[in-house]
Motif scaffolding. Structure first.
Motif, short mmCIF file in Angstrom:
data_model
loop_
_atom_site.label_atom_id
_atom_site.label_comp_id
_atom_site.label_asym_id
_atom_site.label_seq_id
_atom_site.Cartn_x
_atom_site.Cartn_y
_atom_site.Cartn_z
N ALA B 42 0.83 -1.21 0.00
CA ALA B 42 0.00 0.00 0.00
C ALA B 42 0.87 1.27 0.00
O ALA B 42 0.49 2.28 -0.58
CB ALA B 42 -0.93 -0.01 1.22
N ASP B 43 2.06 1.18 0.63
CA ASP B 43 2.96 2.34 0.65
C ASP B 43 3.33 2.77 -0.78
O ASP B 43 3.37 3.95 -1.10
CB ASP B 43 4.24 2.01 1.42
CG ASP B 43 3.99 1.78 2.90
OD1 ASP B 43 2.89 2.13 3.36
OD2 ASP B 43 4.87 1.25 3.57
N ASN B 44 3.60 1.76 -1.62
CA ASN B 44 3.96 2.06 -3.01
C ASN B 44 2.79 2.63 -3.79
O ASN B 44 2.95 3.52 -4.61
CB ASN B 44 4.43 0.77 -3.70
CG ASN B 44 5.93 0.68 -3.68
OD1 ASN B 44 6.62 1.69 -3.77
ND2 ASN B 44 6.45 -0.53 -3.54
N GLN B 45 1.58 2.09 -3.51
CA GLN B 45 0.39 2.60 -4.19
C GLN B 45 0.17 4.07 -3.85
O GLN B 45 -0.21 4.87 -4.70
CB GLN B 45 -0.84 1.78 -3.78
CG GLN B 45 -0.83 0.38 -4.35
CD GLN B 45 -2.10 -0.36 -4.02
OE1 GLN B 45 -2.78 -0.05 -3.04
NE2 GLN B 45 -2.42 -1.35 -4.83
N ALA B 46 0.44 4.42 -2.57
CA ALA B 46 0.29 5.82 -2.15
C ALA B 46 1.28 6.69 -2.89
O ALA B 46 0.97 7.81 -3.30
CB ALA B 46 0.48 5.93 -0.65
N LYS B 47 2.50 6.17 -3.08
CA LYS B 47 3.53 6.91 -3.80
C LYS B 47 3.06 7.18 -5.23
O LYS B 47 3.18 8.30 -5.74
CB LYS B 47 4.82 6.09 -3.80
CG LYS B 47 6.06 6.86 -4.17
CD LYS B 47 7.30 6.06 -3.88
CE LYS B 47 7.67 5.20 -5.06
NZ LYS B 47 8.92 4.42 -4.82
N LEU B 49 0.01 7.31 -6.22
CA LEU B 49 -1.12 8.22 -6.16
C LEU B 49 -0.64 9.67 -6.04
O LEU B 49 -1.22 10.58 -6.65
CB LEU B 49 -2.00 7.84 -4.96
CG LEU B 49 -3.39 8.46 -4.86
CD1 LEU B 49 -4.18 8.22 -6.13
CD2 LEU B 49 -4.13 7.87 -3.68
N ILE B 50 0.44 9.89 -5.28
CA ILE B 50 0.99 11.24 -5.15
C ILE B 50 1.42 11.76 -6.52
O ILE B 50 1.08 12.87 -6.92
CB ILE B 50 2.20 11.25 -4.17
CG1 ILE B 50 1.73 10.97 -2.75
CG2 ILE B 50 2.93 12.60 -4.23
CD1 ILE B 50 2.86 10.78 -1.76
N GLU B 52 0.31 10.86 -9.26
CA GLU B 52 -0.87 11.04 -10.11
C GLU B 52 -1.54 12.39 -9.81
O GLU B 52 -1.96 13.10 -10.72
CB GLU B 52 -1.82 9.88 -9.83
CG GLU B 52 -2.94 9.70 -10.82
CD GLU B 52 -3.91 8.63 -10.32
OE1 GLU B 52 -3.47 7.48 -10.11
OE2 GLU B 52 -5.09 8.96 -10.11
N ILE B 53 -1.65 12.73 -8.49
CA ILE B 53 -2.32 13.97 -8.11
C ILE B 53 -1.45 15.18 -8.46
O ILE B 53 -1.91 16.18 -8.99
CB ILE B 53 -2.65 13.97 -6.61
CG1 ILE B 53 -3.67 12.86 -6.29
CG2 ILE B 53 -3.20 15.33 -6.16
CD1 ILE B 53 -3.97 12.71 -4.81
N VAL B 54 -0.15 15.09 -8.14
CA VAL B 54 0.78 16.19 -8.42
C VAL B 54 1.89 15.64 -9.32
O VAL B 54 2.93 15.23 -8.85
CB VAL B 54 1.39 16.74 -7.12
CG1 VAL B 54 2.20 18.01 -7.39
CG2 VAL B 54 0.31 17.00 -6.08
N TYR B 57 5.60 16.59 -8.85
CA TYR B 57 6.25 16.53 -7.54
C TYR B 57 7.51 15.67 -7.62
O TYR B 57 7.49 14.56 -8.14
CB TYR B 57 5.32 15.93 -6.48
CG TYR B 57 5.96 15.92 -5.11
CD1 TYR B 57 6.02 17.07 -4.33
CD2 TYR B 57 6.57 14.77 -4.60
CE1 TYR B 57 6.64 17.07 -3.09
CE2 TYR B 57 7.18 14.76 -3.36
CZ TYR B 57 7.22 15.92 -2.61
OH TYR B 57 7.83 15.92 -1.39
N HIS B 58 8.61 16.22 -7.13
CA HIS B 58 9.84 15.44 -7.09
C HIS B 58 10.27 15.26 -5.65
O HIS B 58 10.41 16.24 -4.93
CB HIS B 58 10.95 16.13 -7.88
CG HIS B 58 10.63 16.22 -9.34
ND1 HIS B 58 10.61 15.11 -10.14
CD2 HIS B 58 10.29 17.27 -10.13
CE1 HIS B 58 10.27 15.48 -11.37
NE2 HIS B 58 10.06 16.79 -11.39
N PRO B 59 10.45 14.01 -5.21
CA PRO B 59 10.92 13.79 -3.84
C PRO B 59 12.26 14.50 -3.64
O PRO B 59 13.12 14.46 -4.52
CB PRO B 59 11.08 12.27 -3.75
CG PRO B 59 11.03 11.75 -5.13
CD PRO B 59 10.29 12.75 -5.94
N TRP B 60 12.39 15.18 -2.49
CA TRP B 60 13.57 16.00 -2.29
C TRP B 60 14.61 15.30 -1.42
O TRP B 60 15.61 15.89 -1.03
CB TRP B 60 13.18 17.34 -1.69
CG TRP B 60 12.35 17.22 -0.44
CD1 TRP B 60 11.02 16.93 -0.38
CD2 TRP B 60 12.79 17.35 0.90
NE1 TRP B 60 10.61 16.87 0.92
CE2 TRP B 60 11.67 17.14 1.73
CE3 TRP B 60 14.02 17.66 1.50
CZ2 TRP B 60 11.74 17.19 3.13
CZ3 TRP B 60 14.09 17.72 2.88
CH2 TRP B 60 12.96 17.49 3.69
#
Lengths: 225, 109
Positions: B42-47, B49-50, B52-54, B57-60
């Protein structure tokens, strides 16, 4: 419930870290006080920590077709109060962030807040409420552990929805999406965690009845020696 | 009933794990022949989803250590579970033995 490394905007990452820090600090104080004043309870503190280690390592399948893991924080929260679980949960999350690339240092504060603060506080509150309502002991434990687990994942969904509101639907639409990924998947796992916590408490009330009374988990008349 | 309670509870947990494995079926491979993965974290699915929404967005930040393979990752998870389970087993074993010794001591007295 692990928010991956770097996947919270800087402001949110800092905000959740600041929010979590006092709980972890107070928890450390309360745990060391317990160890100093009642050294015989070290064993149970170990049991609570070990339970969190095991349960948060078990990734279990859910009916939604994805996998997630229970948290195991309800047990310790019922025994030692919610504050004690903040540092214990933090240790587990740090282990996973450093060695397993699950969660991260930048998201540690947010992950501590959901798993090691909200979860234990919910579990503790539900346990006290259920006990006041005079529900059977096993039912109180089950509800506390299961709801603590579930609310941990609801918290993660709130954190992500706050950080990434949907461009059209805003916070609510985004929360619905994240909650589908996390909270719905979690329902059967939360039930599992509730059942497993009841099993451990059955053993605790058989082997450690005196400690349970001392910790004010049960009244003296509830335990037959 | 009380005697079997723990066994019943364990059986329920096992059922909760097995039932999803039985009822969730992998969807047919897409038109490009790519297998659809099921039971993803589920952690990967949330990633996903992020992103997808934005989309921009680039992880910093990046993890300092990434387990070099899935095998190493499961090694570390097994280690975490073993540490916890080992302690729980020690506690249960020593408690059960202590209870038994106390009982046999009372009988003698």
């Amino acid at each position: 419930m692990h928010i991956m490394e770097g996947f919270l905007p800087v402001k949110h990452a800092i905000g959740w870290s600041i929010a979590s820090a006092p709980f972890v600090a107070y928890g450390l104080y309360s745990v060391s006080k317990t160890i100093k004043e009642k050294p015989e309870q070290r064993m149970l503190l170990g049991v609570a920590t070990a339970f969190t280690f095991v349960l948060s390592a078990l990734k279990m399948p859910s009916v939604t077709g994805s996998c997630s893991h229970p948290t195991g924080t309800g047990l310790g929260a019922i025994l030692f109060g919610p504050a004690a679980m903040a540092p214990i949960g933090a240790v587990v999350l740090l282990f996973q962030a450093l060695l397993l690339a699950h969660g991260g240092i930048t998201t540690l504060g947010a992950n501590i807040f959901s798993m090691a603060i909200v979860g234990p506080f919910v579990a503790f509150g539900v346990y006290r409420l259920a006990k006041a309502a005079k529900l059977p002991f096993g039912v109180c434990i089950f509800l506390a552990a299961a709801l603590g687990d579930l609310l941990t994942y609801v918290t993660t969904s709130v954190q992500l929805a706050l950080a990434f509101p949907d461009p059209a639907g805003g916070f609510a639409a985004s929360f619905a999406k994240f909650a589908t990924v996390f909270a719905v998947t979690q329902i059967p796992l939360a039930i599992s965690e509730g059942l497993l916590t009841v099993i451990v408490f059955n053993a605790l009330s058989r082997f450690n009845p005196r400690e349970l009374q001392e910790l004010d988990v049960v009244e003296s008349r509830e335990v037959q020696a | 009933m009380k005697r079997y309670q723990n066994l019943i509870l364990l059986a329920l947990v096992a059922a909760l794990v097995v039932i999803p494995l039985l009822i969730v079926k992998a969807p047919e491979p897409g038109p490009d022949g790519e297998e659809v993965e099921i039971f993803e974290g589920a952690d990967n699915q949330a990633k996903d989803l992020i992103t997808e929404i934005v989309p921009d967005y680039h992880p910093w930040a990046e993890s300092l250590l990434e387990p070099p393979s899935g095998e190493i990752e499961s090694l570390l998870f097994a280690l975490q579970a073993a540490l916890g389970a080992g302690f729980l087993g020690y506690w249960y074993g020593s408690s059960a033995t202590r209870a038994r010794l106390r009982q046999s001591g009372e009988k003698k007295a």
